[in-house]
Design a protein around this motif. Sequence first.
Motif, PDB file in Angstrom:
ATOM      1  N   ALA A  81      -4.915  27.781  40.387  1.00 28.30           N
ATOM      2  CA  ALA A  81      -6.314  27.845  39.951  1.00 28.30           C
ATOM      3  C   ALA A  81      -6.915  29.205  40.279  1.00 28.30           C
ATOM      4  CB  ALA A  81      -7.118  26.736  40.620  1.00 28.30           C
ATOM      5  N   PHE A  82      -6.528  29.767  41.427  1.00 31.87           N
ATOM      6  CA  PHE A  82      -7.006  31.095  41.798  1.00 31.87           C
ATOM      7  C   PHE A  82      -6.515  32.132  40.789  1.00 31.87           C
ATOM      8  CE2 PHE A  82      -6.067  34.956  44.502  1.00 31.87           C
ATOM      9  CZ  PHE A  82      -7.359  35.436  44.485  1.00 31.87           C
ATOM     10  N   ASN A  83      -5.235  32.093  40.442  1.00 32.20           N
ATOM     11  CA  ASN A  83      -4.699  33.039  39.466  1.00 32.20           C
ATOM     12  C   ASN A  83      -5.382  32.903  38.113  1.00 32.20           C
ATOM     13  OD1 ASN A  83      -2.914  34.089  41.329  1.00 32.20           O
ATOM     14  ND2 ASN A  83      -1.192  32.834  40.667  1.00 32.20           N
ATOM     15  N   ARG A  84      -5.737  31.686  37.777  1.00 36.39           N
ATOM     16  CA  ARG A  84      -6.394  31.429  36.499  1.00 36.39           C
ATOM     17  C   ARG A  84      -7.729  32.177  36.394  1.00 36.39           C
ATOM     18  NH1 ARG A  84      -6.150  30.739  31.232  1.00 36.39           N
ATOM     19  NH2 ARG A  84      -7.617  29.209  30.400  1.00 36.39           N
ATOM     20  N   LEU A  85      -8.384  32.413  37.527  1.00 36.63           N
ATOM     21  CA  LEU A  85      -9.662  33.119  37.501  1.00 36.63           C
ATOM     22  C   LEU A  85      -9.525  34.518  36.904  1.00 36.63           C
ATOM     23  CD1 LEU A  85     -11.073  32.140  41.024  1.00 36.63           C
ATOM     24  CD2 LEU A  85     -11.690  31.155  38.801  1.00 36.63           C
ATOM     25  N   PHE A  86      -8.363  35.139  37.086  1.00 37.19           N
ATOM     26  CA  PHE A  86      -8.141  36.483  36.547  1.00 37.19           C
ATOM     27  C   PHE A  86      -7.950  36.458  35.031  1.00 37.19           C
ATOM     28  CE2 PHE A  86      -6.990  36.735  40.980  1.00 37.19           C
ATOM     29  CZ  PHE A  86      -7.571  37.922  41.382  1.00 37.19           C
ATOM     30  N   GLU A  87      -7.648  35.301  34.502  1.00 35.21           N
ATOM     31  CA  GLU A  87      -7.434  35.169  33.059  1.00 35.21           C
ATOM     32  C   GLU A  87      -8.701  34.772  32.321  1.00 35.21           C
ATOM     33  OE1 GLU A  87      -2.758  33.733  33.230  1.00 35.21           O
ATOM     34  OE2 GLU A  87      -4.357  32.224  33.087  1.00 35.21           O
ATOM     35  N   ILE A  88      -9.655  34.149  33.033  1.00 33.72           N
ATOM     36  CA  ILE A  88     -10.814  33.574  32.342  1.00 33.72           C
ATOM     37  C   ILE A  88     -12.137  34.258  32.652  1.00 33.72           C
ATOM     38  CG2 ILE A  88      -9.691  31.317  32.215  1.00 33.72           C
ATOM     39  CD1 ILE A  88     -11.526  30.390  34.489  1.00 33.72           C
ATOM     40  N   PHE A  89     -12.165  35.229  33.595  1.00 35.79           N
ATOM     41  CA  PHE A  89     -13.456  35.853  33.876  1.00 35.79           C
ATOM     42  C   PHE A  89     -13.915  36.627  32.637  1.00 35.79           C
ATOM     43  CE2 PHE A  89     -10.711  39.425  35.027  1.00 35.79           C
ATOM     44  CZ  PHE A  89     -11.457  40.549  34.661  1.00 35.79           C
ATOM     45  N   PHE A 192     -16.285  37.087  40.924  1.00 32.45           N
ATOM     46  CA  PHE A 192     -16.061  37.111  39.478  1.00 32.45           C
ATOM     47  C   PHE A 192     -17.392  36.936  38.742  1.00 32.45           C
ATOM     48  CE2 PHE A 192     -12.111  35.658  41.385  1.00 32.45           C
ATOM     49  CZ  PHE A 192     -11.150  36.390  40.702  1.00 32.45           C
ATOM     50  N   ASP A 193     -17.687  37.879  37.857  1.00 28.25           N
ATOM     51  CA  ASP A 193     -18.864  37.799  36.984  1.00 28.25           C
ATOM     52  C   ASP A 193     -20.166  37.620  37.756  1.00 28.25           C
ATOM     53  OD1 ASP A 193     -17.294  38.062  34.677  1.00 28.25           O
ATOM     54  OD2 ASP A 193     -16.938  35.902  34.561  1.00 28.25           O
ATOM     55  N   SER A 194     -20.192  38.010  39.009  1.00 25.59           N
ATOM     56  CA  SER A 194     -21.385  37.864  39.865  1.00 25.59           C
ATOM     57  C   SER A 194     -21.901  36.432  39.877  1.00 25.59           C
ATOM     58  CB  SER A 194     -22.502  38.816  39.396  1.00 25.59           C
ATOM     59  OG  SER A 194     -22.093  40.159  39.517  1.00 25.59           O
ATOM     60  N   ARG A 195     -20.993  35.463  39.689  1.00 28.30           N
ATOM     61  CA  ARG A 195     -21.433  34.065  39.670  1.00 28.30           C
ATOM     62  C   ARG A 195     -20.557  33.139  40.497  1.00 28.30           C
ATOM     63  NH1 ARG A 195     -18.678  30.536  36.558  1.00 28.30           N
ATOM     64  NH2 ARG A 195     -17.089  31.355  35.148  1.00 28.30           N
ATOM     65  N   LEU A 196     -19.357  33.591  40.864  1.00 28.61           N
ATOM     66  CA  LEU A 196     -18.541  32.777  41.750  1.00 28.61           C
ATOM     67  C   LEU A 196     -17.691  33.681  42.639  1.00 28.61           C
ATOM     68  CD1 LEU A 196     -15.285  32.519  40.782  1.00 28.61           C
ATOM     69  CD2 LEU A 196     -16.350  31.205  38.951  1.00 28.61           C
ATOM     70  N   VAL A 197     -17.461  33.191  43.853  1.00 25.01           N
ATOM     71  CA  VAL A 197     -16.697  33.928  44.854  1.00 25.01           C
ATOM     72  C   VAL A 197     -15.459  33.130  45.213  1.00 25.01           C
ATOM     73  CG1 VAL A 197     -16.678  34.626  47.289  1.00 25.01           C
ATOM     74  CG2 VAL A 197     -18.623  35.212  45.832  1.00 25.01           C
ATOM     75  N   ALA A 198     -14.334  33.813  45.294  1.00 28.81           N
ATOM     76  CA  ALA A 198     -13.105  33.225  45.819  1.00 28.81           C
ATOM     77  C   ALA A 198     -12.898  33.835  47.201  1.00 28.81           C
ATOM     78  CB  ALA A 198     -11.921  33.522  44.903  1.00 28.81           C
ATOM     79  N   ASN A 210      -5.855  29.429  52.597  1.00 30.98           N
ATOM     80  CA  ASN A 210      -6.368  28.802  51.389  1.00 30.98           C
ATOM     81  C   ASN A 210      -7.392  29.706  50.719  1.00 30.98           C
ATOM     82  OD1 ASN A 210      -8.992  28.315  52.629  1.00 30.98           O
ATOM     83  ND2 ASN A 210      -8.076  26.554  53.660  1.00 30.98           N
ATOM     84  N   VAL A 211      -7.820  29.291  49.544  1.00 28.64           N
ATOM     85  CA  VAL A 211      -8.840  30.008  48.777  1.00 28.64           C
ATOM     86  C   VAL A 211     -10.005  29.051  48.574  1.00 28.64           C
ATOM     87  CG1 VAL A 211      -9.413  31.206  46.637  1.00 28.64           C
ATOM     88  CG2 VAL A 211      -7.103  31.409  47.618  1.00 28.64           C
ATOM     89  N   GLU A 212     -11.184  29.469  49.012  1.00 22.91           N
ATOM     90  CA  GLU A 212     -12.382  28.644  48.904  1.00 22.91           C
ATOM     91  C   GLU A 212     -13.258  29.159  47.774  1.00 22.91           C
ATOM     92  OE1 GLU A 212     -16.349  27.410  51.537  1.00 22.91           O
ATOM     93  OE2 GLU A 212     -14.672  28.472  52.480  1.00 22.91           O
ATOM     94  N   LEU A 213     -13.617  28.287  46.861  1.00 23.19           N
ATOM     95  CA  LEU A 213     -14.455  28.667  45.727  1.00 23.19           C
ATOM     96  C   LEU A 213     -15.919  28.413  46.088  1.00 23.19           C
ATOM     97  CD1 LEU A 213     -13.945  29.738  42.850  1.00 23.19           C
ATOM     98  CD2 LEU A 213     -14.225  27.397  42.039  1.00 23.19           C
ATOM     99  N   ILE A 214     -16.750  29.442  45.946  1.00 21.28           N
ATOM    100  CA  ILE A 214     -18.167  29.355  46.292  1.00 21.28           C
ATOM    101  C   ILE A 214     -18.995  29.647  45.047  1.00 21.28           C
ATOM    102  CG2 ILE A 214     -20.022  30.351  47.697  1.00 21.28           C
ATOM    103  CD1 ILE A 214     -17.885  31.086  49.769  1.00 21.28           C
ATOM    104  N   THR A 215     -19.928  28.746  44.733  1.00 22.84           N
ATOM    105  CA  THR A 215     -20.779  28.925  43.552  1.00 22.84           C
ATOM    106  C   THR A 215     -22.263  28.800  43.891  1.00 22.84           C
ATOM    107  OG1 THR A 215     -20.561  26.562  43.020  1.00 22.84           O
ATOM    108  CG2 THR A 215     -19.011  28.079  41.962  1.00 22.84           C
ATOM    109  N   GLU A 216     -22.611  28.560  45.151  1.00 18.16           N
ATOM    110  CA  GLU A 216     -24.009  28.412  45.547  1.00 18.16           C
ATOM    111  C   GLU A 216     -24.757  29.721  45.293  1.00 18.16           C
ATOM    112  OE1 GLU A 216     -26.461  27.978  49.693  1.00 18.16           O
ATOM    113  OE2 GLU A 216     -24.522  26.957  49.549  1.00 18.16           O
ATOM    114  N   PRO A 217     -25.859  29.696  44.531  1.00 19.20           N
ATOM    115  CA  PRO A 217     -26.536  30.937  44.135  1.00 19.20           C
ATOM    116  C   PRO A 217     -26.899  31.851  45.304  1.00 19.20           C
ATOM    117  CG  PRO A 217     -27.374  29.117  42.837  1.00 19.20           C
ATOM    118  CD  PRO A 217     -26.476  28.510  43.882  1.00 19.20           C
TER     119      PRO A 217
END
Length: 246
Positions: A81-89, A192-198, A210-217
């Motif tokens: 899922a982390f690698n996928r972020l590089f394909e979809i940003f 990524f895109d100034s909207r989510l942090v890995a 591990n990789v933690e996904l953060i989306t809290e504004p």
Amino acid sequence: MARRLRFNGTGSGDTGCPAVHEDLDSGEVIVHGPALTDPGDLAQLHHLGEGEVPMVLPRELLIDWGPKDVTREAKIIDLAAFNRLFEIFEHSAWRLETRSRYASDEGTSTYAQFTADGHVMWDMDTWYCRTIREQVAAGKTIGRVRIVDSPPTVGQRYLMANAERNAALGEDIRNLWRSDATQLGDADFWIFDSRLVALLNFDGADDLVNVELITEPGEIVRYSRLRDAAMHHAIPYERFAALIEE
């Protein structure tokens, strides 16, 4: 002893008031803003204690900047899922690298080449290389700031050699002395895109846990400020390498 306070954000773009701060040790929240002083208003308040100061705050201030991590569970994603972020940003991907070593690097053949004679034959046709070239060709921006100790560790020298490969792919690679980066802390992350942090979490042996996904504004803005500060002070990797060789 003075509290360790972190500025979360403000509801004002010019005066900085009202604003929210967070105590990093206790988790308590400190809010300041214009005081409520009208006697008629004060008379309507319940349980206003001696020494307490009521304030008038826009609702959006608490929604946007009030800490939510007390109840938020960390969202851990796997490497796929982390690698996928590089394909979809959509627009930008940016990394802050803060560690003195990365254990995963030391098990690679390229690291062995580097420690043997200082030169590396990079494979430019890996999944990562192909992905980054495609994203840059599509007009997207990718960059990093790498913090470096003085003197640099072997792992950091390896990453400075690796910067040539990154730059050839179209990444903007910069470096910053650790002594000039004290305000950045030690968080190691991609944004990524100034909207989510890995957020990349490591153990004491420098292995990625591990990789933690953060989306809290509010948190995204905090990491974005770290990015802006790092970019303001960082040096392009070619110039930085020349400083080390002097």
